[in-house]
Enzyme design. Structure first.
Site, short mmCIF file in Angstrom:
data_model
loop_
_atom_site.label_atom_id
_atom_site.label_comp_id
_atom_site.label_asym_id
_atom_site.label_seq_id
_atom_site.Cartn_x
_atom_site.Cartn_y
_atom_site.Cartn_z
N CYS A 21 0.85 -1.13 0.07
CA CYS A 21 -0.03 0.10 0.00
C CYS A 21 0.84 1.15 -0.11
O CYS A 21 1.99 1.04 -0.11
CB CYS A 21 -1.08 0.10 1.30
SG CYS A 21 -0.17 0.19 2.69
N HIS B 6 14.90 -13.85 11.65
CA HIS B 6 14.66 -13.59 12.93
C HIS B 6 13.30 -13.91 13.23
O HIS B 6 12.98 -14.32 14.39
CB HIS B 6 15.25 -12.38 13.38
CG HIS B 6 16.76 -12.24 13.62
ND1 HIS B 6 17.40 -11.24 14.07
CD2 HIS B 6 17.72 -12.96 13.07
CE1 HIS B 6 18.68 -11.58 13.84
NE2 HIS B 6 18.77 -12.68 13.31
#
Length: 143
Positions: free
Chosen positions: A65, A98
């Site tokens: 977006c 991670h």
């Protein structure tokens, strides 16, 4: 691996580039919209992508977006989605290593196609490291 795509009007142009990129890489995709640059609401398309990940139809996605914030917030309401807002390749790598991110979110109004290509290269090549990160990822979902 099939990749789900979602955007609003502000992310539409970059999503078209993403489709070209995925085609170049011989990667399948499913486009959940939007389908033009007419003003629209990002949740309508983010929820379609989120539902496909929640029900196991897809395992990952790319969403865009204007700022990346709204579509990311919406996607992260879905229990099996870990959407990462990324604006540079290093963050894409870390989000995979991670956080085991499964949806790449990019800010359509703030990055160019070359940067998007580098981000997607890093995200798609990245792998979850596991180890100490498993404990943290497992704490994300509310019970």
């Amino acid at each position: 691996m099939k990749i789900g795509l979602a955007s609003d009007h502000a992310g539409y142009a970059l999503k078209q580039f993403v489709k070209e990129y995925l085609t170049e890489k011989s990667l399948e995709y499913e486009d959940f919209g939007c389908y033009d640059e007419v003003s629209c609401d990002y949740p309508d398309f983010a929820h379609k992508l989120g539902e496909a990940i929640d029900d196991g139809t897809l395992v990952c996605g790319i969403a865009i977006c204007g700022s990346g914030e709204g579509i990311s917030m919406t996607l992260n309401k879905h229990p099996k989605v870990r959407a990462a807002l990324v604006w540079m390749p290093e963050i894409a790598t870390l989000s995979r290593q991670h956080n085991d991110a499964n949806v790449l979110v990019m800010p359509g109004r703030f990055i160019d196609n070359d940067t998007a290509r580098q981000i997607m290269d890093a995200f798609l090549a990245g792998e979850f490291e596991g180890g100490r990160h498993i404990r943290r990822v497992n704490k994300i979902a509310l019970k």
